[in-house]
Design a protein around this motif. Structure first.
Motif, PDB file in Angstrom:
ATOM      1  N   GLN A  88       0.888  -1.003   0.030  1.00  0.00           N
ATOM      2  CA  GLN A  88      -0.031  -0.051  -0.074  1.00  0.00           C
ATOM      3  C   GLN A  88       0.849   1.079  -0.063  1.00  0.00           C
ATOM      4  N   TYR A  89       0.529   2.102  -1.146  1.00  0.00           N
ATOM      5  CA  TYR A  89       1.296   3.237  -0.976  1.00  0.00           C
ATOM      6  C   TYR A  89       0.021   4.493  -0.843  1.00  0.00           C
ATOM      7  N   PHE A  90       0.516   5.707  -0.785  1.00  0.00           N
ATOM      8  CA  PHE A  90      -0.531   6.946  -0.936  1.00  0.00           C
ATOM      9  C   PHE A  90      -0.306   7.819  -1.687  1.00  0.00           C
ATOM     10  N   ILE A  91      -1.290   8.022  -2.775  1.00  0.00           N
ATOM     11  CA  ILE A  91      -1.317   9.013  -3.818  1.00  0.00           C
ATOM     12  C   ILE A  91      -2.006  10.373  -3.491  1.00  0.00           C
ATOM     13  N   ALA A  92      -0.991  11.427  -3.449  1.00  0.00           N
ATOM     14  CA  ALA A  92      -1.450  12.490  -2.996  1.00  0.00           C
ATOM     15  C   ALA A  92      -1.706  13.334  -4.389  1.00  0.00           C
ATOM     16  N   PHE A  93      -3.164  13.846  -4.645  1.00  0.00           N
ATOM     17  CA  PHE A  93      -3.200  14.621  -5.704  1.00  0.00           C
ATOM     18  C   PHE A  93      -3.175  16.088  -5.465  1.00  0.00           C
ATOM     19  N   LEU A  94      -2.578  16.715  -5.925  1.00  0.00           N
ATOM     20  CA  LEU A  94      -2.133  18.366  -5.706  1.00  0.00           C
ATOM     21  C   LEU A  94      -3.460  18.971  -6.612  1.00  0.00           C
ATOM     22  N   LYS A  95      -4.181  19.868  -5.905  1.00  0.00           N
ATOM     23  CA  LYS A  95      -5.292  20.345  -6.543  1.00  0.00           C
ATOM     24  C   LYS A  95      -5.329  21.776  -6.391  1.00  0.00           C
ATOM     25  N   ASN A  96      -5.853  22.797  -7.493  1.00  0.00           N
ATOM     26  CA  ASN A  96      -5.599  24.153  -7.199  1.00  0.00           C
ATOM     27  C   ASN A  96      -6.422  24.562  -5.922  1.00  0.00           C
ATOM     28  N   GLY A  97      -5.561  25.289  -4.894  1.00  0.00           N
ATOM     29  CA  GLY A  97      -6.064  25.854  -3.707  1.00  0.00           C
ATOM     30  C   GLY A  97      -6.946  27.230  -3.884  1.00  0.00           C
TER      31      GLY A  97
ATOM     32  N   GLU B 266       4.105  37.830  -8.999  1.00  0.00           N
ATOM     33  CA  GLU B 266       4.977  37.066  -9.735  1.00  0.00           C
ATOM     34  C   GLU B 266       6.432  36.401  -8.867  1.00  0.00           C
ATOM     35  N   GLU B 267       6.821  37.251  -8.382  1.00  0.00           N
ATOM     36  CA  GLU B 267       7.965  36.977  -7.496  1.00  0.00           C
ATOM     37  C   GLU B 267       7.909  36.156  -6.247  1.00  0.00           C
ATOM     38  N   GLU B 268       6.621  36.200  -5.843  1.00  0.00           N
ATOM     39  CA  GLU B 268       6.192  35.453  -4.616  1.00  0.00           C
ATOM     40  C   GLU B 268       5.695  33.801  -5.507  1.00  0.00           C
ATOM     41  N   SER B 269       5.127  34.034  -6.426  1.00  0.00           N
ATOM     42  CA  SER B 269       5.052  32.797  -7.179  1.00  0.00           C
ATOM     43  C   SER B 269       6.003  31.913  -7.764  1.00  0.00           C
ATOM     44  N   LYS B 270       7.104  32.507  -7.835  1.00  0.00           N
ATOM     45  CA  LYS B 270       8.579  31.702  -8.463  1.00  0.00           C
ATOM     46  C   LYS B 270       8.996  31.404  -7.138  1.00  0.00           C
ATOM     47  N   ARG B 271       8.953  31.788  -6.082  1.00  0.00           N
ATOM     48  CA  ARG B 271       9.796  31.572  -5.003  1.00  0.00           C
ATOM     49  C   ARG B 271       9.044  30.327  -4.282  1.00  0.00           C
TER      50      ARG B 271
ATOM     51  N   ARG C 240       9.742  27.327  -6.568  1.00  0.00           N
ATOM     52  CA  ARG C 240      11.005  26.951  -6.119  1.00  0.00           C
ATOM     53  C   ARG C 240      10.779  26.010  -4.762  1.00  0.00           C
ATOM     54  N   GLU C 241      10.305  26.700  -3.949  1.00  0.00           N
ATOM     55  CA  GLU C 241      10.241  25.643  -2.573  1.00  0.00           C
ATOM     56  C   GLU C 241       9.474  24.483  -2.918  1.00  0.00           C
ATOM     57  N   HIS C 242       8.383  24.516  -3.474  1.00  0.00           N
ATOM     58  CA  HIS C 242       7.643  23.262  -3.654  1.00  0.00           C
ATOM     59  C   HIS C 242       8.291  22.104  -4.313  1.00  0.00           C
ATOM     60  N   LEU C 243       9.180  22.524  -5.275  1.00  0.00           N
ATOM     61  CA  LEU C 243      10.044  21.610  -6.079  1.00  0.00           C
ATOM     62  C   LEU C 243      11.247  21.208  -5.009  1.00  0.00           C
ATOM     63  N   GLU C 244      11.521  21.977  -4.414  1.00  0.00           N
ATOM     64  CA  GLU C 244      12.781  21.513  -3.332  1.00  0.00           C
ATOM     65  C   GLU C 244      12.059  20.488  -2.358  1.00  0.00           C
ATOM     66  N   HIS C 245      10.883  20.926  -1.877  1.00  0.00           N
ATOM     67  CA  HIS C 245      10.087  19.933  -0.853  1.00  0.00           C
ATOM     68  C   HIS C 245       9.991  18.629  -1.527  1.00  0.00           C
ATOM     69  N   LEU C 246       9.392  18.736  -2.801  1.00  0.00           N
ATOM     70  CA  LEU C 246       9.226  17.336  -3.483  1.00  0.00           C
ATOM     71  C   LEU C 246      10.606  16.368  -3.931  1.00  0.00           C
TER      72      LEU C 246
ATOM     73  N   ASP D 116       4.120  20.847   2.336  1.00  0.00           N
ATOM     74  CA  ASP D 116       4.481  21.394   0.943  1.00  0.00           C
ATOM     75  C   ASP D 116       4.403  23.118   1.119  1.00  0.00           C
ATOM     76  N   PRO D 117       5.448  23.807   0.804  1.00  0.00           N
ATOM     77  CA  PRO D 117       5.157  25.448   0.986  1.00  0.00           C
ATOM     78  C   PRO D 117       4.108  25.768   0.026  1.00  0.00           C
ATOM     79  N   MET D 118       3.654  25.270  -0.998  1.00  0.00           N
ATOM     80  CA  MET D 118       2.432  25.744  -1.775  1.00  0.00           C
ATOM     81  C   MET D 118       1.358  25.378  -1.091  1.00  0.00           C
ATOM     82  N   VAL D 119       1.032  24.318  -0.151  1.00  0.00           N
ATOM     83  CA  VAL D 119       0.042  23.609   0.323  1.00  0.00           C
ATOM     84  C   VAL D 119      -0.156  24.837   1.675  1.00  0.00           C
ATOM     85  N   LYS D 120       0.888  24.906   2.175  1.00  0.00           N
ATOM     86  CA  LYS D 120       0.698  25.859   3.312  1.00  0.00           C
ATOM     87  C   LYS D 120       0.358  27.327   2.865  1.00  0.00           C
ATOM     88  N   ALA D 121       0.790  27.707   1.866  1.00  0.00           N
ATOM     89  CA  ALA D 121       0.377  29.274   1.432  1.00  0.00           C
ATOM     90  C   ALA D 121      -1.181  29.175   0.622  1.00  0.00           C
ATOM     91  N   GLY D 122      -1.766  27.952   0.553  1.00  0.00           N
ATOM     92  CA  GLY D 122      -2.977  27.839   0.078  1.00  0.00           C
ATOM     93  C   GLY D 122      -3.179  27.790  -1.403  1.00  0.00           C
TER      94      GLY D 122
END
Length: 172
Positions: A76-85, A92-97, A100-106, A148-154
């Motif tokens: 058994q594994y777990f699939i996390a579906f990432l959905k628009n928050g 744009e600067e905040e989005s890029k940051r 980057r943090e999201h990809l680093e987390h993954l 994940d930073p993008m999840v934390k940011a909503g």
């Protein structure tokens, strides 16, 4: 949605094959000594892999192919579906940051052995990507995904489902 239907269809096909299913528990770890894991100096037997998974709290069972008598460990594994928050990042600067943090987390999840694969979907929709977590519990997968930073940011939301796959198989 097509991807979800495809995964469910693949599991149904696997389930409908002429095979026997056997749930494995901590007292049932005797099977063939066929070598599965060829990485490292001494490959592990199926029995060793079962014992290790059960000791760590993973859910497993065997599929035995009646034609070949091969035994396949299902984990058994777990699939996390990432959905628009709900929070669309306008800056744009905040989005890029955050990206980057999201990809680093993954990458960290992969490097630490918690995630086996991650990636975005190729179409635009509510579900933007997936991560397959290789952890023993839903609680652990949920905690890692929500770190994940993008999840934390909503900017993203997580939806997690248990998923069964053959242990040791890879994408091709």
């Amino acid at each position: 949605m097509k991807h979800i239907a495809w995964m469910i269809g693949a599991m149904l096909i696997l389930a409908s094959c002429n095979e026997k299913y056997r749930k494995i528990d901590k007292d049932d770890v005797t099977v063939s000594s066929e070598r599965l894991d060829t990485i490292g100096p001494e490959p592990k037997t199926q029995t060793e892999i079962r014992e290790e998974l059960l000791t760590k709290g993973y859910q497993i069972f065997d599929i035995i192919d009646e034609k070949t008598n091969d035994t396949i460990i299902m984990q058994q594994y777990f699939i996390a579906f990432l959905k628009n928050g709900p929070n669309k990042i306008q800056n744009e600067e905040e989005s890029k940051r955050l990206l980057r943090e999201h990809l680093e987390h993954l990458k960290n999840m992969y490097d630490m052995g918690y995630a086996d694969i991650s990636g975005p979907f190729g179409d635009v929709g509510e579900i933007t990507g997936i991560t397959i977590y290789n952890v023993p519990t839903l609680k652990m997968a949920d905690s890692l995904a929500n770190a994940d930073p993008m999840v934390k940011a909503g900017s993203l939301e997580i939806e997690i489902h248990p998923w069964w796959a053959p242990k040791g198989y890879s994408l091709r």
